[in-house]
Design a protein around this motif. Sequence first.
Motif, PDB file in Angstrom:
ATOM      1  N   LYS A 196      16.752 -11.594  -6.296  1.00 16.30           N
ATOM      2  CA  LYS A 196      15.363 -12.021  -6.083  1.00 16.30           C
ATOM      3  C   LYS A 196      14.624 -11.011  -5.192  1.00 16.30           C
ATOM      4  O   LYS A 196      13.490 -10.629  -5.466  1.00 16.30           O
ATOM      5  N   GLY A 197      15.295 -10.599  -4.113  1.00 13.11           N
ATOM      6  CA  GLY A 197      14.637  -9.725  -3.144  1.00 13.11           C
ATOM      7  C   GLY A 197      14.325  -8.344  -3.703  1.00 13.11           C
ATOM      8  O   GLY A 197      13.240  -7.801  -3.448  1.00 13.11           O
ATOM      9  N   ALA A 198      15.259  -7.758  -4.461  1.00 10.50           N
ATOM     10  CA  ALA A 198      15.067  -6.365  -4.897  1.00 10.50           C
ATOM     11  C   ALA A 198      13.836  -6.203  -5.802  1.00 10.50           C
ATOM     12  O   ALA A 198      12.980  -5.356  -5.524  1.00 10.50           O
ATOM     13  N   PRO A 199      13.692  -6.992  -6.884  1.00 12.13           N
ATOM     14  CA  PRO A 199      12.485  -6.798  -7.702  1.00 12.13           C
ATOM     15  C   PRO A 199      11.207  -7.195  -6.957  1.00 12.13           C
ATOM     16  O   PRO A 199      10.155  -6.576  -7.150  1.00 12.13           O
ATOM     17  N   ALA A 200      11.312  -8.233  -6.101  1.00 10.10           N
ATOM     18  CA  ALA A 200      10.116  -8.657  -5.347  1.00 10.10           C
ATOM     19  C   ALA A 200       9.636  -7.506  -4.466  1.00 10.10           C
ATOM     20  O   ALA A 200       8.448  -7.154  -4.468  1.00 10.10           O
ATOM     21  N   LEU A 201      10.551  -6.914  -3.724  1.00 13.91           N
ATOM     22  CA  LEU A 201      10.158  -5.842  -2.805  1.00 13.91           C
ATOM     23  C   LEU A 201       9.740  -4.581  -3.561  1.00 13.91           C
ATOM     24  O   LEU A 201       8.802  -3.879  -3.163  1.00 13.91           O
ATOM     25  N   ALA A 202      10.424  -4.297  -4.666  1.00 11.65           N
ATOM     26  CA  ALA A 202      10.061  -3.103  -5.450  1.00 11.65           C
ATOM     27  C   ALA A 202       8.597  -3.179  -5.879  1.00 11.65           C
ATOM     28  O   ALA A 202       7.890  -2.169  -5.902  1.00 11.65           O
ATOM     29  N   ALA A 260       0.822  -1.219   0.000  1.00 11.93           N
ATOM     30  CA  ALA A 260       0.000   0.000   0.000  1.00 11.93           C
ATOM     31  C   ALA A 260       0.859   1.274   0.000  1.00 11.93           C
ATOM     32  O   ALA A 260       0.347   2.367  -0.243  1.00 11.93           O
ATOM     33  N   MET A 261       2.135   1.150   0.261  1.00 12.53           N
ATOM     34  CA  MET A 261       3.016   2.329   0.197  1.00 12.53           C
ATOM     35  C   MET A 261       3.211   2.733  -1.263  1.00 12.53           C
ATOM     36  O   MET A 261       2.977   1.933  -2.172  1.00 12.53           O
ATOM     37  N   THR A 262       3.658   3.944  -1.512  1.00 17.64           N
ATOM     38  CA  THR A 262       3.941   4.299  -2.907  1.00 17.64           C
ATOM     39  C   THR A 262       5.239   3.620  -3.332  1.00 17.64           C
ATOM     40  O   THR A 262       6.094   3.274  -2.503  1.00 17.64           O
ATOM     41  N   GLY A 263       5.367   3.456  -4.634  1.00 18.36           N
ATOM     42  CA  GLY A 263       6.581   2.849  -5.163  1.00 18.36           C
ATOM     43  C   GLY A 263       7.811   3.652  -4.780  1.00 18.36           C
ATOM     44  O   GLY A 263       8.877   3.104  -4.494  1.00 18.36           O
ATOM     45  N   THR A 264       7.664   4.961  -4.777  1.00 19.95           N
ATOM     46  CA  THR A 264       8.803   5.816  -4.431  1.00 19.95           C
ATOM     47  C   THR A 264       9.251   5.560  -2.996  1.00 19.95           C
ATOM     48  O   THR A 264      10.455   5.503  -2.712  1.00 19.95           O
ATOM     49  N   GLU A 265       8.277   5.374  -2.105  1.00 20.68           N
ATOM     50  CA  GLU A 265       8.643   5.084  -0.703  1.00 20.68           C
ATOM     51  C   GLU A 265       9.359   3.737  -0.593  1.00 20.68           C
ATOM     52  O   GLU A 265      10.372   3.618   0.091  1.00 20.68           O
ATOM     53  N   ARG A 266       8.849   2.735  -1.304  1.00 20.80           N
ATOM     54  CA  ARG A 266       9.526   1.419  -1.257  1.00 20.80           C
ATOM     55  C   ARG A 266      10.918   1.522  -1.876  1.00 20.80           C
ATOM     56  O   ARG A 266      11.888   0.966  -1.364  1.00 20.80           O
ATOM     57  N   GLY A 267      10.984   2.249  -2.978  1.00 20.12           N
ATOM     58  CA  GLY A 267      12.268   2.392  -3.664  1.00 20.12           C
ATOM     59  C   GLY A 267      13.308   3.067  -2.784  1.00 20.12           C
ATOM     60  O   GLY A 267      14.496   2.711  -2.817  1.00 20.12           O
ATOM     61  N   ARG A 268      12.861   4.026  -1.977  1.00 24.32           N
ATOM     62  CA  ARG A 268      13.801   4.738  -1.094  1.00 24.32           C
ATOM     63  C   ARG A 268      14.458   3.759  -0.125  1.00 24.32           C
ATOM     64  O   ARG A 268      15.650   3.836   0.147  1.00 24.32           O
ATOM     65  N   ALA A 278      19.258  -9.464   4.861  1.00 26.22           N
ATOM     66  CA  ALA A 278      18.005  -9.238   5.609  1.00 26.22           C
ATOM     67  C   ALA A 278      18.212  -8.147   6.662  1.00 26.22           C
ATOM     68  O   ALA A 278      17.372  -7.247   6.821  1.00 26.22           O
ATOM     69  N   GLU A 279      19.328  -8.241   7.363  1.00 31.13           N
ATOM     70  CA  GLU A 279      19.625  -7.268   8.420  1.00 31.13           C
ATOM     71  C   GLU A 279      19.729  -5.846   7.834  1.00 31.13           C
ATOM     72  O   GLU A 279      19.185  -4.882   8.388  1.00 31.13           O
ATOM     73  N   ILE A 280      20.396  -5.750   6.690  1.00 30.05           N
ATOM     74  CA  ILE A 280      20.596  -4.424   6.070  1.00 30.05           C
ATOM     75  C   ILE A 280      19.265  -3.860   5.556  1.00 30.05           C
ATOM     76  O   ILE A 280      18.981  -2.668   5.718  1.00 30.05           O
ATOM     77  N   LEU A 281      18.447  -4.706   4.933  1.00 31.64           N
ATOM     78  CA  LEU A 281      17.148  -4.209   4.455  1.00 31.64           C
ATOM     79  C   LEU A 281      16.318  -3.672   5.624  1.00 31.64           C
ATOM     80  O   LEU A 281      15.675  -2.621   5.525  1.00 31.64           O
ATOM     81  N   PHE A 282      16.353  -4.394   6.737  1.00 31.63           N
ATOM     82  CA  PHE A 282      15.590  -3.959   7.916  1.00 31.63           C
ATOM     83  C   PHE A 282      16.141  -2.639   8.437  1.00 31.63           C
ATOM     84  O   PHE A 282      15.385  -1.697   8.723  1.00 31.63           O
ATOM     85  N   GLU A 283      17.454  -2.566   8.503  1.00 33.98           N
ATOM     86  CA  GLU A 283      18.088  -1.323   8.967  1.00 33.98           C
ATOM     87  C   GLU A 283      17.744  -0.142   8.040  1.00 33.98           C
ATOM     88  O   GLU A 283      17.595   0.993   8.481  1.00 33.98           O
ATOM     89  N   PHE A 295      16.319  -1.612  -8.881  1.00 33.03           N
ATOM     90  CA  PHE A 295      14.885  -1.853  -8.679  1.00 33.03           C
ATOM     91  C   PHE A 295      14.285  -0.811  -7.741  1.00 33.03           C
ATOM     92  O   PHE A 295      13.094  -0.488  -7.845  1.00 33.03           O
ATOM     93  N   GLY A 296      15.132  -0.265  -6.847  1.00 35.70           N
ATOM     94  CA  GLY A 296      14.671   0.874  -6.038  1.00 35.70           C
ATOM     95  C   GLY A 296      14.306   2.040  -6.942  1.00 35.70           C
ATOM     96  O   GLY A 296      13.299   2.725  -6.737  1.00 35.70           O
ATOM     97  N   GLY A 297      15.111   2.251  -7.975  1.00 39.81           N
ATOM     98  CA  GLY A 297      14.839   3.329  -8.932  1.00 39.81           C
ATOM     99  C   GLY A 297      13.596   3.074  -9.758  1.00 39.81           C
ATOM    100  O   GLY A 297      12.847   3.997 -10.091  1.00 39.81           O
ATOM    101  N   LEU A 298      13.349   1.822 -10.100  1.00 41.02           N
ATOM    102  CA  LEU A 298      12.170   1.501 -10.934  1.00 41.02           C
ATOM    103  C   LEU A 298      10.860   1.545 -10.144  1.00 41.02           C
ATOM    104  O   LEU A 298       9.798   1.754 -10.725  1.00 41.02           O
ATOM    105  N   ALA A 299      10.957   1.330  -8.836  1.00 41.60           N
ATOM    106  CA  ALA A 299       9.735   1.119  -8.039  1.00 41.60           C
ATOM    107  C   ALA A 299       8.715   2.241  -8.210  1.00 41.60           C
ATOM    108  O   ALA A 299       7.508   1.988  -8.289  1.00 41.60           O
ATOM    109  N   GLY A 300       9.186   3.464  -8.305  1.00 40.87           N
ATOM    110  CA  GLY A 300       8.264   4.598  -8.405  1.00 40.87           C
ATOM    111  C   GLY A 300       7.656   4.767  -9.780  1.00 40.87           C
ATOM    112  O   GLY A 300       6.745   5.582  -9.963  1.00 40.87           O
TER     113      GLY A 300
END
Length: 483
Positions: free
Chosen positions: A161-167, A62-70, A188-193, A116-121
């Motif tokens: 796998k994780g980057a496009p899935a999360l984007a 439900a977040m915007t793509g830009t927020e996920r990409g950030r 996983a630790e870095i994504l959470f951080e 994929f962070g860049g594409l998310a938005g």
Amino acid sequence: MHQQPTASHFIDGQYIDDTAGDAFDVVYPATGEVIARLHAATPAIINRALDAARRAQTDWAAMTGTERGRVLRRAADIMRDRNHDLSVLETYDTGKPYQETSVADATSGADALEYFGGLAGSLTGEHIQLGQDFVYSRREALGVCVGIGAWNYPTQIACWKGAPALACGNAMVFKPSESTPLSALKVAEILFEAGAPAGIFNVVQGLGAVGASLVTDPRVNKVSLTGSVPTGRKVYAAAAEGMKHVTMELGGKSPLVIFDDADLENAVSGAILGNFYSSGQVCSNGTRVFVQKGIKDAFLNRLSERLKGVILGDPQDPKTNFGPMVSQNQRDIVEGYIAKGISEGAHVSFGGKRVDKAGFFIEPTVFSDVTDDMTIAREEIFGPVMSVLDFDTEEEVLLRANDTQFGLAAGVFTADLARAHRMAAGFEAGTCYINTYNLAPVEAPFGGMKMSGVGRENSKAAIEHYSQLKGVYVAMTDVEASF
Ligand code: NDP
């Protein structure tokens, strides 16, 4: 060194362990020493990971793509800042030389997170006008994705796998290979951080059985596997049972074709990169090297000279450029293939032996006078074993290059550009190279044809494999019914 992972699993934003799971050791391939002891996920752990992912996914989507990409781009920055420590860990996990891991693992993982962070938005559906009515499509997440990784690029595979899935708004439960379980925990630790909500990217450990129970779970919407063809077959069939989406990145026995007019030095470099990088443990390797007869002797001579530059030793030493096999088991498999090559009549023109030192080292090995029907020319070895075959004509070599069940990659070295493009068009392979080999930038699609897989990783194409379209018909006028 930056903190090592502190427990076996990373679930819902924290490290956790369950000592009821089967214990397994992590072995440093360069010495055979045990460097960590982990526990395979119990059903309770798997349950916890899938529940966490399911719970977290709705809000994330439900977040915007830009927020996920950030979040993804922040994670990329953290990975780059910690590249040294992550590379040291990757070297312990896999045995690959630091000289490689420091430029090819966390860095390529960071590239995927950034890309994929860049594409998310910019992910969108489309608008289709139908007179006054119209249809719009929504690009929606799939839900919970399971990623299952091989042992050769543990950080990169988790990020690819994780980057496009999360984007795209999915959550992921990732199971690394039990041979290399450490690095994905750091991802996983870095994504959470970096701000990924708890539960969005989880890591659970275990052998094939843990992977299998993830694949069949009804909470899972998609499975992405990097592994061998036999495992791919099983996982694809299990996923089909639940009509789940799949991406299958599987093995290969790729051809590398070198014509007489090729730049010899570049062709030798391409063959070295395509056979000995990561001690040959690369799925896209060009292990069937077809050399046109006019330059075969020159090619083999120059190759043998260049292989004297191999520095085989402690992988943590930045000068070392050639490491061990990932495990004793993999070394045994490779030795078995070398013995088979010799018994079937191929000539060892370089290497061929186990190295007399601790760890799972095998010399870079070149077989010449290989024929198409030999086992070493047909089966994936996944070790530092190059087969050199010769040929006369373009038509002949293309037929022979394609005469395989695999179709992951293929390469051609030639000065004749028209021929290079004809070859690229003719190869039955998902990833082709002209006058280079084995580059895998995140911007380019990567994946296999034939038995080498289904779907594509990286590039904009990966978005198609981690999202689905919903069409919404909007009527602007009254509804006409026949009665
Ligand atoms: P495997 O196929 O043996 O295993 C891959 C992963 O699948 C591992 O995590 C494994 O767990 C898991 N697994 C095994 N059985 C099942 C099952 N029934 N259900 C679910 N998961 C299962 O491959 P390797 O780890 O030996 O890796 C080498 C292979 O990977 C090579 O064939 C290589 O070509 C391919 N590969 C392909 C790449 C590509 O992008 N195309 C890239 C890199 C490698 P565990 O091992 O812990 O038991």
